[in-house]
Structures are given as C-alpha cells and as structure tokens.
Write a protein that holds these residues in place. Sequence first.
Motif, short mmCIF file in Angstrom:
data_model
loop_
_atom_site.label_atom_id
_atom_site.label_comp_id
_atom_site.label_asym_id
_atom_site.label_seq_id
_atom_site.Cartn_x
_atom_site.Cartn_y
_atom_site.Cartn_z
N PRO A 187 39.03 43.03 43.50
CA PRO A 187 39.10 43.98 44.61
C PRO A 187 37.79 44.04 45.40
O PRO A 187 36.78 43.52 44.95
N SER A 188 37.83 44.67 46.53
CA SER A 188 36.66 44.78 47.38
C SER A 188 35.51 45.45 46.63
O SER A 188 35.71 46.43 45.93
N GLY A 189 34.32 44.87 46.76
CA GLY A 189 33.14 45.48 46.15
C GLY A 189 32.95 45.11 44.69
O GLY A 189 32.09 45.69 44.02
N CYS A 190 33.71 44.14 44.16
CA CYS A 190 33.59 43.82 42.75
C CYS A 190 32.47 42.82 42.48
O CYS A 190 32.19 42.49 41.34
N GLY A 191 31.83 42.33 43.52
CA GLY A 191 30.68 41.46 43.31
C GLY A 191 30.92 39.99 43.58
O GLY A 191 30.11 39.15 43.20
N LYS A 192 32.02 39.66 44.24
CA LYS A 192 32.32 38.26 44.51
C LYS A 192 31.27 37.62 45.41
O LYS A 192 30.72 36.56 45.09
N SER A 193 31.00 38.28 46.53
CA SER A 193 30.03 37.71 47.47
C SER A 193 28.65 37.65 46.84
O SER A 193 27.91 36.69 47.04
N THR A 194 28.33 38.67 46.07
CA THR A 194 27.03 38.69 45.41
C THR A 194 26.89 37.49 44.50
O THR A 194 25.86 36.80 44.49
N MET A 195 27.94 37.22 43.74
CA MET A 195 27.89 36.09 42.82
C MET A 195 27.71 34.78 43.58
O MET A 195 26.88 33.94 43.22
N ARG A 237 21.16 43.12 39.95
CA ARG A 237 20.95 44.54 40.19
C ARG A 237 20.22 44.64 41.53
O ARG A 237 19.15 44.07 41.71
N TYR A 238 20.84 45.33 42.50
CA TYR A 238 20.19 45.47 43.81
C TYR A 238 19.03 46.45 43.70
O TYR A 238 19.02 47.29 42.81
N PRO A 239 18.09 46.33 44.62
CA PRO A 239 16.91 47.21 44.57
C PRO A 239 17.27 48.69 44.52
O PRO A 239 16.54 49.48 43.94
N1 ATP Z 1 22.26 44.54 49.80
C1 ATP Z 1 22.84 45.37 48.93
N2 ATP Z 1 22.16 46.41 48.42
C2 ATP Z 1 22.74 47.23 47.53
N3 ATP Z 1 23.99 47.11 47.07
C3 ATP Z 1 24.72 46.09 47.52
C4 ATP Z 1 24.18 45.16 48.48
N4 ATP Z 1 25.14 44.25 48.75
C5 ATP Z 1 26.21 44.60 48.02
N5 ATP Z 1 25.97 45.69 47.27
C6 ATP Z 1 26.88 46.34 46.32
O1 ATP Z 1 27.24 45.40 45.34
C7 ATP Z 1 28.62 45.47 45.05
C8 ATP Z 1 29.26 44.11 45.22
O2 ATP Z 1 29.24 43.74 46.59
P1 ATP Z 1 29.86 42.39 47.11
O3 ATP Z 1 29.49 42.26 48.53
O4 ATP Z 1 29.45 41.29 46.21
O5 ATP Z 1 31.41 42.67 46.97
P2 ATP Z 1 32.65 41.70 47.27
O6 ATP Z 1 33.34 41.48 46.00
O7 ATP Z 1 32.20 40.51 48.01
O8 ATP Z 1 33.53 42.62 48.19
P3 ATP Z 1 34.42 42.20 49.45
O9 ATP Z 1 35.70 41.69 48.94
O10 ATP Z 1 34.61 43.52 50.15
O11 ATP Z 1 33.64 41.23 50.26
C9 ATP Z 1 29.19 46.53 45.95
O12 ATP Z 1 29.36 47.69 45.18
C10 ATP Z 1 28.16 46.74 47.01
O13 ATP Z 1 28.11 48.09 47.38
#
Ligand code: ATP
Lengths: 321, 393
Positions: free
Chosen positions: B38-46, B12-14
């Motif tokens: 899809p874009s924004g699904c949380g891959k990079s976050t994971m 959970r982001y701040p």
């Molecule tokens: N630093 C942050 N603060 C708040 N929300 C964030 C932050 N980074 C990412 N998010 C949110 O978390 C969700 C997942 O982001 P993430 O970057 O993991 O997506 P992704 O799957 O890697 O997308 P992409 O394919 O576009 O790279 C998105 O909805 C994004 O808006």
Amino acid sequence: MSETGELLTQNAVGAEAAVRKAGGKRELSEGKKAERKLGLWLCAPAALVMLAVTGWPIIYSIWLSLQRYDLRFPDQQAFVGLENYVTVLGSPYWWQAFGITMMLTVVSVAIELVLGMTLALIMHRTLVGRGLVRTVALIPYGIVTVVAAFSWRYAWQSETGYLADLFAGQTDPLVNFWSSMGIITLAEVWKTTPFMALLLMAGLALVPDDLLKAAQMDGASAWQRFVKVMLPVMKPAILVALLFRTLDAFRIFDNIFVLTQGSQGRSSVSIQAYNNLIKGLNLGIGSTMSVLIFITVAIIAFIFVKLFGTAAPGSDEEGRR
Amino acid sequence: MAEIVLDKVTKRYPDGALAVSEANIEIADGEFIILVGPSGCGKSTMLNMIAGLEDISDGELRIDGQRVNEKAPKDRDIAMVFQSYALYPHMSVRENMAFPLRLAKVDDATVRAKVDEAAEILDLTQHLDRKPANLSGGQRQRVAMGRAIVRSPKAFLMDEPLSNLDAKLRVQMRTSVSKLQKQLATTTVYVTHDQTEAMTLGDRVVVLRGGLVQQIGSPQFLYDNPANLFVAGFIGSPAMNFMPATLADGKVTSPLGDVTLTDRVRQLVEAANANRDVIMGVRPEHFEDARLIDDAARGGGVVFKSRVEVLESMGSDKYAYFNVDGRHIESQELAELAADAGTADAGETAMALVTRLSAASGASEGEELDIWFDADKVQLFDPESGRNLTYSG
Ligand SMILES: Nc1ncnc2c1ncn2[C@@H]1O[C@H](COP(=O)(O)OP(=O)(O)OP(=O)(O)O)[C@@H](O)[C@H]1O
Ligand SMILES: [Mg+2]
C-alpha cells in the motif's frame, strides 16, 4: 456555418500548431474570437491607467525634447526638431556617461547573477531556519538606497571611514576613479543581490526533484546537473531576473549621486539628465536625455524578449514537461 | 547483469520515520522482481536506496557481491525509470536518450548507433527530433525506458513507470516492458501499485507493509499460499472475502454455514496450533452457482443461499455480490487494506461478499441463489497475528 465553426474548433489545436509553423496568420474560431474580445475588455481599464500615468509623461518629454526650452531664457523657446538630439549625441560628456553606465550595468549585473545564484541555491537547500536565512538575506534590499549609499560613503570616507582605514596611506578611495567605480559597484551589488536571489529561487522551484535524481542516475556530477539540467530548465526565470536587473541598473542614480556626486566624469546617464533638467533648468536637453535613456531601456528590453524566444512565458509551446 | 542483495537493509529518515525495516531480499541475476504494497509502505524508499539516491541507515546492499552502500549512484551502473518520466524538457528525444552516454564520454558514432538501436526497439525512430512536451504519454514513457536501456546498465529500477498512462495504454506498455526485460535479460526491480502488473510481470513479488517485508515468492505462490492475512488481502483482485468463524473438531462455523475441512486443510490447521476464533478467507473464484455443480463435486464443498444484490456480467464470467450477516472483523491488517483500497467504512453490519461465477450461470439480480464453494480452497487465519493457519509453504 455552425458546422464549419465546430470543425474549426475541433481542429483548432492541430491547425494552430501547423499555421504557427508556417508563420502565417491563423483563422480564429468563433469561440476563440469571443475569448479574445473578452480578454481585451478585461485588460482595458489597466491599459487606460497605464497610458494615463506613463504614456502621458513620455509623450510630454518627447514633445519637450523637440523644443529649445531653457527656463533661464524662457523667451527663446522654439520648436527645433531634432537639434537637441544632435547636440546630445554629439557631446563627449553624454557618451562618457553612457559608457560608464553600461560598464556599471554589465559588471554589477554579472556579479549579482553569480552571487544571486549562489545565494538562491543556499536558500533553496537550507532545511533548518529557512525563514531566518531568507529574512537576513533580504535585509539589504529592504534598506532605502540613499540611506545605504550614505553608509557606504561614510565607511569609505578617507580619515574617518572604517573601510577607508584599511587602505590608509593611498589616495582617497572615493576620489580615485577606479576605486570609486569599485565602491559604486559594490554598493549596487550589495543592495540588489537579494532581489536577484529571490527571483532565481522562484526559478529553482521550477526544477522538479525527479529531474535532478534522473540526472544523478544518468551519471551527472553536481556541477553537470547544475549546468546541463538546472540552468536550462530555469532559463525563463534567469532571463526575467536579468531583464529586471539590467533595466534597473541602467537607470543607476542614487549610489553615484551620494558617493561621488558624479564628479570628474563619473556620472551616469541619469545623472546627466538630472544635471541638465533640474540643475541646469534646460528642459529641452534634459528631456532629450530622458528620451534617449527610455529608448536604450526599450532596446535592452526588446533584446531580452527576443532572447526569451520559446522560453518566454505564454509563447511557450513546449510547456513544462 | 547483476545480482542484488539487500542484507538487513534499514532506512530511518532524519525525522525519525522508519521507512524500511531490516529487509532481506536476494535478487538473482536477470530476475524481474516486483515490489508491491500500500501507499507509504516504503517501496520508493527501498528503490532509492538500491539506486543510491537515499543513504542506507543500516544493513548492507551488495551488487555482484560487492558492498555498495557508500557508492554514488553513477558508480553503481544502474538505470532508473521514474513515474514522472523525468525527461529533460529542453532536450530532444535523441538528446534525452543520449544524455547518459554523453556523460560517460562515449564517442559520437557509438552514441548515435546506440540511440538509434534503442529507438528502433522502442518504436521511437520517427520522434527522435521532437521535444518531450510534444509527445504523448506513452511515447514519453518509452523515451524514459530508452534512456535507461541505451547504456546497458547492470540493473533497471522502475518506480511505478506505467501509473500515469490510461488503462489501455498501460496494458500495451505492460507487455512491452515484459518483452523488453526478457529480451535484455537485465535484473529489474519494479515498483507497482497495480495488481495485474504485480501478477503478470515479475518472476517474484515482494509484498511490503509498513516497511516490513511480508512475503517473497512467485506471483502464483503468493496467490495460492499467502503467509498472512495482509498478503492474502493484498494479492488478488477482486480481493479475497474474509469473515469471522470458529474452529472446532475440524469443522468451521461461518456465516456461510458449517464447513467440514478436507483432510489436507485439517492437517495444516492442526500443525499450526490454531485457536478457536479464526478468520476464514475464500477467493471469489472459488464460489460457483450451485446449479452448475454436479452431485459428485457438491460434497466437497458447502452450499448456502443468499440474494444476489448486484450482478456484473463480464462476458467471460459473472461477478455476483451478496450481503452476508456477520459481525465486523477487528483486524489491523484488514483495516489497512481497506484504507489503501479506499473502501474503509466503519460500522457496517453486513459483509459484502464478492463471487465470480462462470458465464453459464443463469443467476439474475434479486434472485435467491444457491451458491457453492470449495471447502478445500478455504484459508484460515489467526485474528491476532494474521498468520495463515493453512499455509503450506
Ligand atoms: N524524505 C522523507 N523524510 C521523511 N519521511 C519520509 C521521506 N520520504 C518518505 N518518507 C516516509 O517513508 C515512508 C515510505 O515512503 P515511500 O515513499 O517509500 O512510500 P511508497 O511505498 O513509495 O508509497 P507510494 O506508493 O505512495 O509511492 C512513508 O511513511 C513516508 O512518509
Ligand atoms: Mg512511491
């Protein structure tokens, strides 16, 4: 003919790099030449204005510096060649002022760099109230130097100043040589650190986040990331900031003038020039000093530009990643 | 070499955004696992959480059985390859690759040997003294890989490492990444947007949607047995065709005609307690020019007639596009997929149907063509939950 032209254009990129390496003059294609011509035309108006407002005074003071010209004895005016330069460069007062100016420049710019970098990092990292932090940090830079200098003077005046009270019982801090030097440096640093910080912050924005993340993954500590990644990448910005501040600091006048009037061998070169030119009405000697200051500043600028090397914007073949 | 376990990992982001929600993934030692979505699904976050670049809000991350939530990235012994390559612009290729080793205070001779070895593997030997800015995209990408492999980490994390390359180079690099991973047998987590990479590279694929893990499995399994509408629509290119249909007595009434379900499918649907309204999905390759189907096989499927709108001949096979009457399907999942693919358009009355016919088909554009599709390959989904009613996992 047109075929060669095309060939040249096609090979321009490769050839350019090759020729540049060889250090020779390169052949320009038609297109490049036209582009260059247009560039010159576009620069011309600005260059003319520059020449008019800066070129003329410079040439005029060079001319004055070659004259014996003292307004107190106007009838003795004569062309004396480099005699004024011999006089100034042979004067211990000039060299003392030169030494003091150099010392103040080096010390204050060094302190400003460290403080400015710290401030820039803080402003770069702050997430909440970023605008407020930046505004507050920039206040000293927004205050007129003379006004700030006076407030420092009152603060340090013995008997009445609140800062002087802290060191009560000792000699007047504005009279003692080293303490007054310290106070001048402090006033300079206080005033211009925000400017430094602002320039450095622009440099920090040049460092991509991914680069720092990569360094973190590679095992770099925070300090290592700063020294081995951040600093080298923002080197151009650092050099620009240093150049601006060094040139500025070398011409220090207001703070010294207000705080110590440049008395007791504490004057800078600018104050010496002022004393001769405005107070002493000796246009010849005063102009000579101005020209010498100009030359010194030009040398400093030249050294910096050399230091830029590949880091200078424009001559940067390496680009940004 | 490491086994990585995500145990109910949540981010959970701040600012309150829930990027990853209770993800459970077990990555075996040496496995090549792909994260898609899809874009924004949380891959990079994971990926960043595994790397240690982002804090884990909840749950536990274990590497080789040890909880590493609190460990700094450098103590996790994991290397990462970034989409932007993140090469240090002021260092030569050699220095770039040597950087992690130098930080680890490895002695000069070993650094030299390891960098030379990596450069050999990645075919970078003659570029070692150049600066990254003077390299081509593919070379930069290899340097980034080189920097990751020199220190023989426990695992590689790659965030869309090939997406900045042009199509041809991407194919080349894809095979080299695959070979490299097999050669080194290092656990790898690879994020991609690319269908082909997802299908060809990994041992297993994790499909994410809005921070939730949808399904985990081998690429072929996900393709054949998608757990829900989202996975079905996401995996496969061109995507599966979806149309509204009604189900009654083992028979599906669809815009393509009535489909009598095969026994296998009927049993699955019955076990799944299907409602009347369903969404029918058929993959493009399960269609065929009816003229090429012999009578014996014809009975196992359905034939319908439609006009060929567009025909693309790919040499090895032909793509034929049709417009089929039918109401628009109201589905959150399909809308999301369309948005991700950039094909979202509201108010369409006719559905576009994509079919892949064999090269032998004599179909031509504008022709009224008889098309056959395999009834056994039909998949049915619940419109409400998106659940696959024909799932046989
Ligand atoms: N630093 C942050 N603060 C708040 N929300 C964030 C932050 N980074 C990412 N998010 C949110 O978390 C969700 C997942 O982001 P993430 O970057 O993991 O997506 P992704 O799957 O890697 O997308 P992409 O394919 O576009 O790279 C998105 O909805 C994004 O808006
Ligand atoms: Mg991403």
